[in-house]
Write an enzyme that holds these catalytic residues in place. Structure first.
Site, PDB file in Angstrom:
ATOM      1  N   CYS A 148      34.822  44.434  45.387  1.00 24.29           N
ATOM      2  CA  CYS A 148      34.360  43.617  44.261  1.00 24.29           C
ATOM      3  C   CYS A 148      32.911  43.188  44.430  1.00 24.29           C
ATOM      4  O   CYS A 148      32.152  43.132  43.454  1.00 24.29           O
ATOM      5  CB  CYS A 148      35.262  42.399  44.089  1.00 24.29           C
ATOM      6  SG  CYS A 148      35.337  41.305  45.542  1.00 24.29           S
ATOM      7  N   HIS A 285      36.263  36.254  45.604  1.00 24.52           N
ATOM      8  CA  HIS A 285      36.176  37.406  44.707  1.00 24.52           C
ATOM      9  C   HIS A 285      34.844  37.383  43.958  1.00 24.52           C
ATOM     10  O   HIS A 285      34.405  36.344  43.488  1.00 24.52           O
ATOM     11  CB  HIS A 285      37.345  37.366  43.716  1.00 24.52           C
ATOM     12  CG  HIS A 285      37.409  38.550  42.806  1.00 24.52           C
ATOM     13  ND1 HIS A 285      37.453  39.845  43.270  1.00 24.52           N
ATOM     14  CD2 HIS A 285      37.449  38.637  41.436  1.00 24.52           C
ATOM     15  CE1 HIS A 285      37.521  40.675  42.238  1.00 24.52           C
ATOM     16  NE2 HIS A 285      37.499  39.981  41.121  1.00 24.52           N
ATOM     17  N   ASN A 305      35.368  41.560  35.093  1.00 22.89           N
ATOM     18  CA  ASN A 305      36.027  41.795  36.367  1.00 22.89           C
ATOM     19  C   ASN A 305      35.988  43.291  36.685  1.00 22.89           C
ATOM     20  O   ASN A 305      35.522  44.103  35.872  1.00 22.89           O
ATOM     21  CB  ASN A 305      37.476  41.283  36.301  1.00 22.89           C
ATOM     22  CG  ASN A 305      38.057  40.998  37.672  1.00 22.89           C
ATOM     23  OD1 ASN A 305      37.414  41.207  38.697  1.00 22.89           O
ATOM     24  ND2 ASN A 305      39.291  40.533  37.700  1.00 22.89           N
TER      25      ASN A 305
END
Length: 337
Positions: A148, A285, A305
């Site tokens: 990520c 994240h 995302n």
């Protein structure tokens, strides 16, 4: 106000992980339909193409995780009293334990950021979204790799490059994954460390087509300085906690922002505006903030995302502005190319 909730779930032994291919080819609309009725485990397996055999050890373990997830959803949705509130339910992660989910997807490292001390933003539009200007690349899927941090950094770079007048182009996440030696590839990394590496070395990011994503770390492929690509000239990283209006101005002026958040409850997210269930104390994240909207009753950040379009709002999550929900303002980076 920061709201912290403790989820009590049964965590069983971590076993064989679900293949990442199982997370593809299911639309967010199909995922939501699963929550329109009482879902049994068989319907879930059929919808998300799960291949484990009935009555096997893995089947029994996944079924228990699935049951734990449905119990979490009842708790999470008990706070959703507003029509715009976040909705939680069955999605592609519902047969993962919370430990597996964290190990696979929540691998960003949160370095300390300096408190923002610049001027307050003035005259901001009520709504601003870089997608409206065609400056945001499509949602990507990191699959079963803790990358990520690389997706967040590359997303910011390719948007800022386009804002500067270049054609919007998907750049190589795999190049950052393989070559950012101060990070740990699929085992996690820091957006600040990645940007430090890019800024110090002047490495040029090449197009995704030249260095495609493999969802695993490989040997770094070096390119000559004469090779075409996009280099980072500078970046800044700030803590905007208590100053989210200034953060809105930073986004509108500089482009999409790379941020590190607490996404522990996102395993169950379906859509709507998150207002509860996460704090800024467990940042784990990395995401890309592409806009904001203050025109409704609940102002919110628009966040891209890297879990594919089957998750959330077609790959996006909305987070309430104010109160530093999910630690959205704790570690925010703007990039200059």
């Amino acid at each position: 106000m920061r709201v912290r909730q403790v989820f009590t779930v049964v965590i069983l032994a971590v076993g064989t992980l679900v293949s990442p291919e199982c997370y593809q080819n299911v639309s967010s609309g199909e995922a939501r339909k699963l929550n329109d009725f009482t879902v049994d485990f068989g319907s879930f397996r059929e919808k998300f193409h799960r291949k484990y055999e009935v009555s096997s050890e893995e089947f029994n373990r996944r079924q228990q995780y699935f049951q734990n997830a449905t119990q979490r959803h009842t708790f999470l949705n008990s706070f959703s009293t507003d029509p715009q509130s976040a909705e939680y339910g069955i999605n592609q992660f519902s047969d993962l334990s919370q430990e597996e989910f964290k190990d696979l997807y929540l691998r960003a490292v949160n370095d300390r950021a300096s408190l923002f001390s610049g001027p307050s933003a003035e005259g901001l539009p009520a709504k601003f979204d870089w997608r409206d200007k065609a400056m945001v690349a499509p949602v990507q899927n990191q699959l079963a790799c803790g990358s990520c941090w690389a997706f967040s950094v590359v997303g910011a770079i390719q948007s800022v490059h386009a804002i500067g007048g270049a054609q919007l182009e998907q750049l190589s996440v795999q190049q950052v994954l393989d070559c950012s030696y101060n990070n740990a590839g699929c085992n996690g990394g820091s957006t600040s460390q990645a940007l430090n590496w890019l800024n110090r070395t002047r490495v040029k990011l090449v197009p995704h087509s030249e260095y495609p994503y493999k969802a695993k770390m490989g040997i770094c492929h070096f390119f000559s300085q004469s090779h075409a690509g996009v280099a980072v000239k500078n970046f800044n990283t700030y803590d905007f906690s208590g100053q989210e209006e200034a953060m809105m101005g930073h986004l509108a002026e500089n482009g999409p922002l790379a941020a590190i958040v607490d996404a522990i409850s996102w395993q169950d997210y379906l859509g709507g505006i998150i207002q509860h269930h996460c704090s800024s104390h467990r940042a784990n994240h990395a995401v890309l903030i592409v806009g904001y909207d203050t025109t409704g009753d609940i102002p919110y950040w628009i966040v891209q995302n890297s879990w594919g379009t089957s998750w959330g709002n077609a790959g996006y999550v909305y987070i309430k502005i104010g109160g530093n929900i999910c630690g959205i303002a704790d570690h925010v980076a703007a990039v200059f190319v």
